[in-house]
Design a protein around this motif. Structure first.
Motif, PDB file in Angstrom:
ATOM      1  N   TYR A 213       2.780   9.462   6.416  1.00  0.00           N
ATOM      2  CA  TYR A 213       1.523   8.721   6.480  1.00  0.00           C
ATOM      3  C   TYR A 213       1.371   8.037   7.837  1.00  0.00           C
ATOM      4  CZ  TYR A 213      -1.827   4.932   5.631  1.00  0.00           C
ATOM      5  OH  TYR A 213      -2.879   4.056   5.730  1.00  0.00           O
ATOM      6  N   LEU A 214       2.435   7.399   8.314  1.00  0.00           N
ATOM      7  CA  LEU A 214       2.371   6.707   9.600  1.00  0.00           C
ATOM      8  C   LEU A 214       2.111   7.689  10.741  1.00  0.00           C
ATOM      9  CD1 LEU A 214       5.228   4.059   9.225  1.00  0.00           C
ATOM     10  CD2 LEU A 214       2.777   3.805   8.768  1.00  0.00           C
TER      11      LEU A 214
ATOM     12  N   MET B 131       0.798  -1.220   0.000  1.00  0.00           N
ATOM     13  CA  MET B 131       0.000   0.000   0.000  1.00  0.00           C
ATOM     14  C   MET B 131       0.835   1.277   0.000  1.00  0.00           C
ATOM     15  SD  MET B 131      -3.027  -0.999  -0.390  1.00  0.00           S
ATOM     16  CE  MET B 131      -3.741   0.638  -0.248  1.00  0.00           C
ATOM     17  N   ALA B 132       2.016   1.250   0.610  1.00  0.00           N
ATOM     18  CA  ALA B 132       2.868   2.442   0.557  1.00  0.00           C
ATOM     19  C   ALA B 132       3.234   2.767  -0.892  1.00  0.00           C
ATOM     20  CB  ALA B 132       4.125   2.239   1.394  1.00  0.00           C
TER      21      ALA B 132
ATOM     22  N   CYS C 131      14.458  -3.692  -7.352  1.00  0.00           N
ATOM     23  CA  CYS C 131      14.778  -2.825  -6.220  1.00  0.00           C
ATOM     24  C   CYS C 131      13.932  -3.200  -5.012  1.00  0.00           C
ATOM     25  CB  CYS C 131      14.568  -1.351  -6.569  1.00  0.00           C
ATOM     26  SG  CYS C 131      12.865  -0.922  -6.998  1.00  0.00           S
ATOM     27  N   VAL C 132      14.418  -2.809  -3.831  1.00  0.00           N
ATOM     28  CA  VAL C 132      13.670  -3.003  -2.591  1.00  0.00           C
ATOM     29  C   VAL C 132      13.501  -1.653  -1.914  1.00  0.00           C
ATOM     30  CG1 VAL C 132      14.327  -5.401  -2.220  1.00  0.00           C
ATOM     31  CG2 VAL C 132      15.800  -3.579  -1.350  1.00  0.00           C
ATOM     32  N   VAL C 133      12.385  -1.529  -1.202  1.00  0.00           N
ATOM     33  CA  VAL C 133      12.019  -0.264  -0.574  1.00  0.00           C
ATOM     34  C   VAL C 133      11.640  -0.547   0.874  1.00  0.00           C
ATOM     35  CG1 VAL C 133      10.496   1.736  -0.684  1.00  0.00           C
ATOM     36  CG2 VAL C 133      11.084   0.508  -2.794  1.00  0.00           C
ATOM     37  N   GLU C 134      12.333   0.085   1.806  1.00  0.00           N
ATOM     38  CA  GLU C 134      12.006  -0.119   3.210  1.00  0.00           C
ATOM     39  C   GLU C 134      10.805   0.738   3.586  1.00  0.00           C
ATOM     40  OE1 GLU C 134      14.578  -0.858   7.155  1.00  0.00           O
ATOM     41  OE2 GLU C 134      14.761   1.194   6.356  1.00  0.00           O
ATOM     42  N   THR C 135       9.702   0.094   3.957  1.00  0.00           N
ATOM     43  CA  THR C 135       8.470   0.795   4.325  1.00  0.00           C
ATOM     44  C   THR C 135       7.855   0.116   5.546  1.00  0.00           C
ATOM     45  OG1 THR C 135       7.186  -0.587   2.792  1.00  0.00           O
ATOM     46  CG2 THR C 135       7.959   1.543   1.969  1.00  0.00           C
ATOM     47  N   PRO C 136       8.246   0.501   6.750  1.00  0.00           N
ATOM     48  CA  PRO C 136       7.601  -0.064   7.938  1.00  0.00           C
ATOM     49  C   PRO C 136       6.082   0.153   7.877  1.00  0.00           C
ATOM     50  CG  PRO C 136       9.499   1.281   8.538  1.00  0.00           C
ATOM     51  CD  PRO C 136       9.262   1.515   7.079  1.00  0.00           C
ATOM     52  N   TYR C 137       5.339  -0.876   8.229  1.00  0.00           N
ATOM     53  CA  TYR C 137       3.879  -0.853   8.115  1.00  0.00           C
ATOM     54  C   TYR C 137       3.451  -0.507   6.687  1.00  0.00           C
ATOM     55  CZ  TYR C 137       3.619  -1.128  13.216  1.00  0.00           C
ATOM     56  OH  TYR C 137       3.736  -1.532  14.527  1.00  0.00           O
ATOM     57  N   GLY C 138       4.231  -0.967   5.724  1.00  0.00           N
ATOM     58  CA  GLY C 138       3.979  -0.605   4.324  1.00  0.00           C
ATOM     59  C   GLY C 138       2.750  -1.227   3.718  1.00  0.00           C
TER      60      GLY C 138
END
Length: 301
Positions: free
Chosen positions: A281-282, A36-37, A227-234
């Protein structure tokens, strides 16, 4: 964009790889495991004329359709299960403002399965009823060469981009799921392996040594990931198996807001366009709420 072995990008950099008109496959199932991020970033960047494909979609497609990003939807369902009806998708489908290519879960997954193994199509047992077969351009009746029984061929799909969400990855792009979540995410693996460009959002970037210490958890190697994307609660407001459950309170508010076009536009302003990134957003959601959904998930384990 990062060079060399470092495949870590920001959400903005990663979504810049998606172009107007692309065929974009989205992982997850119902209100579980949605990237969702990344979906919110697609809306922020104003992508248009996207062809969205999936297996069983939800708020991800509903938001993209409501924001005017989508031309075609190809999936088995766009719904919220017992929570309610996805209103943006319903309005667009009924008005004809988007093209809908209807699948069963079996044929939707079959398209990704075929592409993931390099096959031009996948033979499946003929489903009851011929309406979908007649209307779906990616299904063809075929005959079993051994038994002469009626089957159907499901054409492989080759997305321009796949976006999925996972638990962890290292900077080289090796992606892992927690062990208990493997069986729940098999479709995500096929979706990723079918695409030309693979963007994976993860809860946490960890060291290569940590990844190597548990090789059985790896679902995608660095060779298969762009690629990878760090998104806590993503995945919020959807759940991320073993980490947090879906945020039912937030989803209920979404369904209420999206009942009208004006309500949805306000929602986009509050939760998509105003926050600059996932961290903003968080902040809007609030740490107290995030901890509540995490605690609930842990309590059931």
């Amino acid at each position: 964009m990062s060079t060399g072995r470092d495949k870590v990008l920001t959400p903005s950099e990663a979504v810049a790889l998606i172009k107007d008109g692309d065929l974009v496959a989205i992982g997850g199932h119902a209100t579980r495991g949605r990237p969702m991020a990344l979906v919110r970033e697609v809306i922020r960047q104003g992508r248009r004329r996207l062809h969205i494909a999936g297996v069983n979609n939800s708020i991800d497609v509903d938001m993209l359709v409501g924001a005017g990003c989508v031309e075609t939807v190809e999936t088995a369902d766009v719904g919220m299960s017992e929570l309610g009806v996805t209103q943006n998708y319903r309005r667009a489908n009924e008005s004809g403002s988007i093209q809908v290519i209807d699948h069963s879960e079996k044929t939707a997954m079959g398209r990704f399965h075929a592409a993931s193994i390099g096959a031009p199509y996948l033979p499946l047992k003929m489903e009851s009823g011929r309406d979908r077969l007649a209307k779906n351009p990616h299904l063809r009746p075929v005959t079993d060469v051994f038994t002469d029984e009626p089957w159907m061929a499901v054409e492989a799909i080759r997305p321009d981009v796949a976006i999925i969400h996972a638990h962890t990855a290292d900077e080289e792009g090796n992606v892992q799921l927690d062990q208990e979540s493997w069986h729940l995410n098999s479709s995500d693996i096929m979706i990723a392996k079918s695409a030309r460009t693979v963007i994976v959002s993860v809860e946490q970037i960890i060291s290569a040594e940590a990844i190597k210490s548990r090789p059985a958890n790896t679902i995608l190697s660095s060779l298969e990931v762009t690629c990878v994307v760090e998104t806590p609660y993503g995945a919020h407001p959807c759940g991320c198996d073993g980490r947090y459950t879906h945020d039912q309170e937030h989803l209920d508010r979404y369904l209420t807001a999206s009942a009208t076009v004006a309500g949805f536009e306000k929602w986009l302003g509050d939760y998509v366009r105003s926050p600059a990134d996932n961290y903003d957003y968080l902040k809007c959601i609030g740490m107290k709420r995030l901890m509540e959904i995490s605690t609930k998930r842990l309590a059931r384990q």
